[in-house]
Design a protein around this motif. Structure first.
Motif, PDB file in Angstrom:
ATOM      1  N   GLY A  58       0.811  -1.205   0.000  1.00 56.75           N
ATOM      2  CA  GLY A  58       0.000   0.000   0.000  1.00 56.75           C
ATOM      3  C   GLY A  58       0.846   1.258   0.000  1.00 56.75           C
ATOM      4  N   GLN A  59       0.263   2.303  -0.567  1.00 57.47           N
ATOM      5  CA  GLN A  59       0.965   3.589  -0.645  1.00 57.47           C
ATOM      6  C   GLN A  59       0.305   4.582   0.307  1.00 57.47           C
ATOM      7  N   TYR A  60       0.268   4.203   1.572  1.00 58.35           N
ATOM      8  CA  TYR A  60      -0.417   5.062   2.532  1.00 58.35           C
ATOM      9  C   TYR A  60       0.253   4.955   3.892  1.00 58.35           C
ATOM     10  N   ALA A  61      -0.151   5.854   4.797  1.00 58.00           N
ATOM     11  CA  ALA A  61       0.346   5.863   6.169  1.00 58.00           C
ATOM     12  C   ALA A  61      -0.779   5.436   7.100  1.00 58.00           C
ATOM     13  N   LEU A  62      -0.457   4.580   8.063  1.00 58.47           N
ATOM     14  CA  LEU A  62      -1.450   4.043   8.991  1.00 58.47           C
ATOM     15  C   LEU A  62      -1.136   4.532  10.401  1.00 58.47           C
ATOM     16  N   PHE A  63      -2.118   5.178  11.025  1.00 63.52           N
ATOM     17  CA  PHE A  63      -1.982   5.700  12.386  1.00 63.52           C
ATOM     18  C   PHE A  63      -2.939   4.930  13.286  1.00 63.52           C
ATOM     19  N   ILE A  64      -2.422   4.347  14.356  1.00 66.08           N
ATOM     20  CA  ILE A  64      -3.250   3.567  15.278  1.00 66.08           C
ATOM     21  C   ILE A  64      -2.984   4.057  16.691  1.00 66.08           C
ATOM     22  N   GLY A  65      -4.042   4.437  17.417  1.00 75.17           N
ATOM     23  CA  GLY A  65      -3.832   4.861  18.784  1.00 75.17           C
ATOM     24  C   GLY A  65      -4.930   5.751  19.304  1.00 75.17           C
ATOM     25  N   ASP A  66      -4.542   6.659  20.214  1.00 72.96           N
ATOM     26  CA  ASP A  66      -5.510   7.500  20.907  1.00 72.96           C
ATOM     27  C   ASP A  66      -5.617   8.870  20.238  1.00 72.96           C
ATOM     28  N   SER A  67      -6.177   9.836  20.988  1.00 76.00           N
ATOM     29  CA  SER A  67      -6.437  11.150  20.394  1.00 76.00           C
ATOM     30  C   SER A  67      -5.148  11.910  20.079  1.00 76.00           C
ATOM     31  N   THR A  68      -4.065  11.656  20.811  1.00 75.19           N
ATOM     32  CA  THR A  68      -2.805  12.347  20.492  1.00 75.19           C
ATOM     33  C   THR A  68      -2.218  11.833  19.182  1.00 75.19           C
ATOM     34  N   VAL A  69      -2.417  10.558  18.904  1.00 77.28           N
ATOM     35  CA  VAL A  69      -1.995  10.007  17.604  1.00 77.28           C
ATOM     36  C   VAL A  69      -2.898  10.552  16.507  1.00 77.28           C
TER      37      VAL A  69
ATOM     38  N   THR B 205     -10.491   7.990   7.241  1.00 79.18           N
ATOM     39  CA  THR B 205      -9.733   7.693   6.026  1.00 79.18           C
ATOM     40  C   THR B 205      -9.588   8.963   5.189  1.00 79.18           C
ATOM     41  N   VAL B 206      -8.399   9.224   4.686  1.00 82.57           N
ATOM     42  CA  VAL B 206      -8.133  10.333   3.773  1.00 82.57           C
ATOM     43  C   VAL B 206      -7.558   9.749   2.498  1.00 82.57           C
ATOM     44  N   ARG B 207      -8.127  10.158   1.356  1.00 82.16           N
ATOM     45  CA  ARG B 207      -7.683   9.628   0.071  1.00 82.16           C
ATOM     46  C   ARG B 207      -6.909  10.678  -0.716  1.00 82.16           C
ATOM     47  N   TRP B 208      -6.086  10.212  -1.653  1.00 82.02           N
ATOM     48  CA  TRP B 208      -5.370  11.129  -2.536  1.00 82.02           C
ATOM     49  C   TRP B 208      -6.371  11.912  -3.366  1.00 82.02           C
ATOM     50  N   PRO B 209      -6.211  13.204  -3.509  1.00 81.83           N
ATOM     51  CA  PRO B 209      -7.167  14.008  -4.295  1.00 81.83           C
ATOM     52  C   PRO B 209      -7.309  13.477  -5.719  1.00 81.83           C
ATOM     53  N   GLY B 210      -8.571  13.227  -6.101  1.00 83.44           N
ATOM     54  CA  GLY B 210      -8.846  12.758  -7.451  1.00 83.44           C
ATOM     55  C   GLY B 210      -8.550  11.294  -7.677  1.00 83.44           C
ATOM     56  N   GLU B 211      -8.195  10.557  -6.615  1.00 81.32           N
ATOM     57  CA  GLU B 211      -7.865   9.138  -6.766  1.00 81.32           C
ATOM     58  C   GLU B 211      -8.661   8.327  -5.761  1.00 81.32           C
TER      59      GLU B 211
ATOM     60  N   LEU C 257      -4.733   6.556   6.922  1.00 78.86           N
ATOM     61  CA  LEU C 257      -5.826   5.906   7.638  1.00 78.86           C
ATOM     62  C   LEU C 257      -5.542   5.988   9.132  1.00 78.86           C
ATOM     63  N   PHE C 258      -6.547   6.458   9.872  1.00 76.87           N
ATOM     64  CA  PHE C 258      -6.444   6.476  11.330  1.00 76.87           C
ATOM     65  C   PHE C 258      -7.405   5.449  11.901  1.00 76.87           C
ATOM     66  N   VAL C 259      -6.891   4.608  12.812  1.00 76.96           N
ATOM     67  CA  VAL C 259      -7.695   3.599  13.496  1.00 76.96           C
ATOM     68  C   VAL C 259      -7.733   3.946  14.980  1.00 76.96           C
ATOM     69  N   TRP C 260      -8.950   4.194  15.488  1.00 79.45           N
ATOM     70  CA  TRP C 260      -9.106   4.526  16.902  1.00 79.45           C
ATOM     71  C   TRP C 260      -8.915   3.265  17.738  1.00 79.45           C
TER      72      TRP C 260
END
Length: 789
Positions: free
Chosen positions: A82-93, A119-125, A131-134
């Motif tokens: 995948g060509q994305y960044a994954l953030f997992i954690g609490d509100s500070t993350v 989830t945030v996608r590339w503009p126009g794609e 992706l942030f996972v709470w």
């Protein structure tokens, strides 16, 4: 004077040797250490108390934008699916996630979703950008799937994973098991990271990092949070992660602790601070894919310097050869004619050695680099100290001449000190400072027009001998640096700019030279000005021919540099003609005393009007449009005030005069010795946290080596010339001169006994021709430029 100069240079070399040993003692062979990847995560500081500009310890970071993030995440070097960044954690993350997401889409609403996945996608794609996972406890299904590398079609392997937990373990200790359960979670992360690094194991991602537990500001916490979020416990948790050697961004903790005003609730910090924090993360993850390894190396955090090129290796070999020949001089009974004299070899060795020192300083990771940052009081303090030094060395001169040698050397000296402070403090972003500094460059070019016009008028010497000597002296350092440092000759813009104007003044005075002593001289000046304005305005410079020869110059940059000061050189020539043609008549004119009396208040008024004008321009870009037309006013006003009476004409500052003698070396060498990254960063010789100490030490080393460079450049010029005129009239004041001391004639007499370089290589009389040497020299430069491009 010579003894003082040698003493300063020797002391500078000794200080540099100590700094080098200190740097070597701290240097690590590990690429993660010497390329500042580890320190980027671990330490740094805010550059001042008013801005959110973070300085990682010992390196310079890149400021990331959307295009950079795209190039990084979609790099062909990545091993992730995948060509994305994954953030997992609490509100500070989640705050870090939003800071990242706003680089992709500035309209992302940071308050839209709470305690949910985003989830945030590339503009126009359709592809996911972030992706942030709470999951405040890192116990959820996605967190476990990621830690075990168990990806599938629903969850592709990301390029980056950022994990973070701790605040909720403290806030809801009964539900989460508190610190004890948090520690078990961290121990599990340590175990999974170790397993993922084994051969054949399922990788988690290209990059995996942990966010520290955010420090809190107790005074701003709500009563519920204040009762549970214990600062001591948070400190212990962050120390535990560091002790477990988890890839945690400890510098984020320092960021938050140093900026308690950037939080309103005591736990979550401002978007600006989070943006600075995420920029560190991007530098750690992306610099390998986004940084151009070619000069200038503006980003040194998490950056591996390229190996020295072939030209640098050949240059180092040539310098060692000069050393060997110098040693051989003391042992050989008979020296072959092709070998230069010991004095010449010594200066060749000095010149070559200093350029190699510059390469080590600016093209290797041995010495640290820092960002330049404008701080008004520091800039003011530097100039105030220079003013005190200049005033303390105020002394009488031997001459009361208008624009005499001592006065113009002083003029060049204090201007160069201001320019050095301007570059070191990154003051170009302040329009009110940038505009007067543009006038300083105009002053240099005024002296070029005035001095050379006076020389040609007085000496009637239009031959190649002096012209070649001046051009060699002006360009030998800039050309050598362009090849050694892998830069462009145009980067050291004053050398080509000054050289072009020297040639223009020479051509103007050379055509119909008899007219120089009549009123037709003014017609020649006007015609020359019109021709140069047409060439620059109509883009008639021969850049297409240069490109065919492999010389790549920026036409836009050259036309800007040339056009910005296109009239001031002719103003200098006009002042020279007025003085030479009408000076004696003006002095006996009955209204001359009245003119002198009124010229001082008029000049003061002129300076006031100029500063009012430049300070009221909307930006420096608007000012640049006016500069060619208004710059003569402050230049002429300064000249009138500096020569207002006999006392001022007969006194000058010894400190500024000394700086003026090596102003050419100071201007060019600052790119790689006083500063770094081709003036885009600060060179660190001592310790990056001791800014003022480092500034003083680096400045001392820089000045000492520039004095040696000035002497060496003069020697090399004399060696390359068959014959060098030692007549230096008091009015010949451009920056480009032969050896830099009161003993110039004696030095040249000694060096003139050396047969010229080409005559040593070939005994044919034809090589005495300077015209032929011009052809051979230019041909050699073209070959070098194409071979080492």
């Amino acid at each position: 004077m010579l003894k003082e100069r040698v003493t300063v240079t020797t002391a500078a070399v000794a200080v540099l040797a100590v700094a080098t040993l200190y740097a070597l003692a701290r240097f690590s062979g590990s690429s993660r250490v010497h390329n500042h990847c580890q320190v980027l995560q671990r330490s740094g500081w805010w550059v001042d108390n008013s801005s959110l500009v973070w300085q990682p310890q010992g390196c310079t970071q890149r400021q990331y934008a959307y295009d950079d993030v795209v190039r990084c995440m979609k790099s062909p070097r990545t091993t992730s699916v995948g060509q994305y960044a994954l953030f997992i954690g609490d509100s500070t993350v989640r705050d870090k996630f939003f800071a990242w997401a706003r680089l992709v889409d500035v309209d992302v609403d940071g308050d839209a979703k709470v305690h949910s996945d985003i989830t945030v996608r590339w503009p126009g794609e359709a592809g996911i950008a972030a992706l942030f996972v709470w999951d405040p406890y890192l116990k959820g299904e996605v967190a476990q799937q990621v830690l075990h590398g168990a990806y599938n079609e629903t969850l592709e392997q990301p390029r980056l994973v950022l994990l973070g937990a701790g605040a909720w373990h403290l806030r809801y200790a009964n539900e989460s098991g508190g610190i004890v359960n948090w520690r078990r979670t961290m121990d599990g992360v340590v175990q999974r990271l170790a397993e993922s690094r084994r051969d054949g194991a399922a990788p988690i991602a290209d990059h995996v990092y942990l966010s520290p537990v955010a420090p809190v500001v107790p005074d701003k916490l709500s009563p519920e949070r204040l009762a549970t979020l214990d600062p001591a416990a948070i400190t212990w948790m962050n120390a535990y992660m560091q002790a477990a050697e988890l890839p945690v961004f400890s510098s984020w903790t320092d960021m938050a602790r140093a900026r308690p005003l950037e939080t309103t609730d005591g736990l979550h910090y401002s978007a600006g601070l989070e943006r600075a924090a995420v920029n560190l993360l991007l530098n750690r993850v992306c610099n390998r894919d986004t940084i151009d390894p070619h000069p200038p190396m503006r980003t040194t955090c998490c950056f591996e310097y390229p190996a020295p090129g072939s030209f640098v290796r050949w240059y180092a070999a040539a310098t060692l050869t000069a050393l060997a020949l110098l040693v051989a001089h003391s042992r050989w009974a008979t020296i072959p004619r092709i070998v230069p004299s010991a004095a010449t070899l010594r200066q060749l060795l000095v010149f070559g050695g200093i350029l190699l020192i510059m390469f080590v300083c600016d093209r290797t990771p041995l010495f640290e680099k820092l960002h330049k940052h404008y701080i008004a009081w520091v800039f003011t303090a530097i100039l105030a100290l220079a003013t005190v030094g200049g005033a303390a060395t105020w002394s009488a001169d031997k001459s009361e001449a208008f624009l005499g040698r001592a006065q113009t050397d002083e003029w060049k000296g204090w201007m160069q000190i201001v320019i050095l402070a301007y570059h070191a403090m990154n003051a170009s972003g302040v329009s009110g400072i940038y505009n007067p500094v543009r006038v300083l460059v105009a002053m240099y070019l005024f002296m070029t027009g005035y001095g050379h016009c006076c020389f040609f008028y007085a000496k009637r010497d239009y031959g190649l001998q002096r012209l070649t000597a001046v051009l060699l002296r002006t360009n030998v350092l800039a050309i050598a640096l362009a090849y050694v440092m892998g830069t462009s000759y145009m980067d050291y813009y004053f050398a080509p700019l000054s050289s072009a104007w020297v040639l223009i003044v020479w051509a103007t005075m050379r055509v119909a030279p008899a007219a120089n002593y009549t009123h037709l001289a003014w017609a020649k000046l006007a015609a020359s000005a019109v021709i140069m304005c047409l060439i620059n305005g109509l883009h008639l410079w021969p850049f297409a021919l240069l490109e065919r020869l492999g010389v790549m110059w920026s036409a836009r940059e050259w036309e800007f540099r040339f056009g910005t000061d296109i009239y001031i050189v002719y103003v200098g020539m006009a002042v020279a003609l007025v003085r030479l043609q009408y000076g004696s008549q003006l002095l006996v004119h009955p209204r001359w005393p009245q003119l002198v009396r009124w010229s001082v208040p008029a000049s003061i008024l002129g300076l006031v009007l100029y500063f009012y004008f430049e300070l009221t321009r909307a930006s420096k870009f608007e000012y640049n449009k006016w500069h060619p037309y208004v710059s003569p006013l402050p230049v002429l006003c300064f000249i009138v005030l500096r020569n207002a009476n006999a006392y001022l004409r007969s006194h000058s500052s010894a400190m500024f005069r000394a700086a003026g003698l090596i102003s050419l070396e100071l201007f060019i060498a600052q790119f790689h010795l006083f500063l770094a990254a081709d003036t885009k960063a600060i060179l660190v010789l001592v310790d990056s946290r001791l800014w003022f100490v480092n500034f003083g030490v680096t400045a001392f080393v820089f000045v000492g080596l520039c004095q040696a460079l000035g002497s060496a450049s003069g020697t090399i010029t004399a060696w390359l010339m068959a014959k060098v005129s030692v007549d230096a009239p008091a009015v010949d004041i451009p920056m480009s001169e032969l050896p830099v001391a009161a003993d110039r004639p004696r030095a040249l007499d000694r060096l003139a006994s050396d047969p010229p370089l080409l005559a040593r290589m070939a005994s044919l009389p034809i090589f005495d021709s300077l015209a032929l040497r011009w052809v051979i020299g230019l041909f050699a430069l073209v070959l070098l430029n194409n071979y080492y491009d």
